[in-house]
Design an enzyme around this catalytic site. Structure first.
Site: not given
Length: 143
Positions: A65, A69, A98
């Site tokens: 987007c 967010n 990670h």
């Protein structure tokens, strides 16, 4: 061949199309929409894509987007999703290594097309390291 879910909103539509074309033949891709630059509500497309990754129908997902967010926040409402907002290649790699991220979000208004492709490549080929990171990932779930 890895199965990849992809979705986004009107601000991410052009990048979504570019990335789909870029990945064509390398991965099995399912486009969950949107299908134009007409204004839409991104949750309508993100929730089905995130559900498909969450239930194992697709291995990984790419969301796009304007800022990255909204689609990331929406995807992360799903218990089995770890969606990382990526703006550099190293962030995409670390999200996989990670955090065992299974979806990435791309801020189309803030990265170049070439950088978006590089981040997608890094995200899709990088594996989770496990080890000391596994315990941390296990603690992400909150019930």
């Amino acid at each position: 061949m890895k199965k990849i879910a992809i979705a986004g909103d009107h601000a991410g539509f052009e990048y979504k199309e570019i990335i789909k074309k870029y990945l064509d033949g390398k991965y099995e891709i399912k486009d969950f929409g949107t299908y134009s630059t007409d204004s839409v509500d991104y949750p309508d497309f993100v929730h089905p894509a995130a559900s498909a990754v969450e239930n194992g129908e697709f291995e990984l997902g790419i969301l796009i987007c304007g800022s990255g967010n909204g689609v990331q926040i929406t995807a992360n409402k799903h218990q089995g999703i770890r969606c990382a907002l990526c703006w550099e290649v190293e962030i995409a790699e670390l999200a996989r290594q990670h955090n065992d991220a299974n979806m990435m979000s791309i801020p189309a208004r803030f990265v170049s097309e070439d950088l978006a492709k590089q981040m997608v490549d890094a995200f899709l080929i990088t594996n989770f390291e496990g080890g000391r990171h596994q315990n941390r990932v296990n603690k992400i779930k909150f019930c």
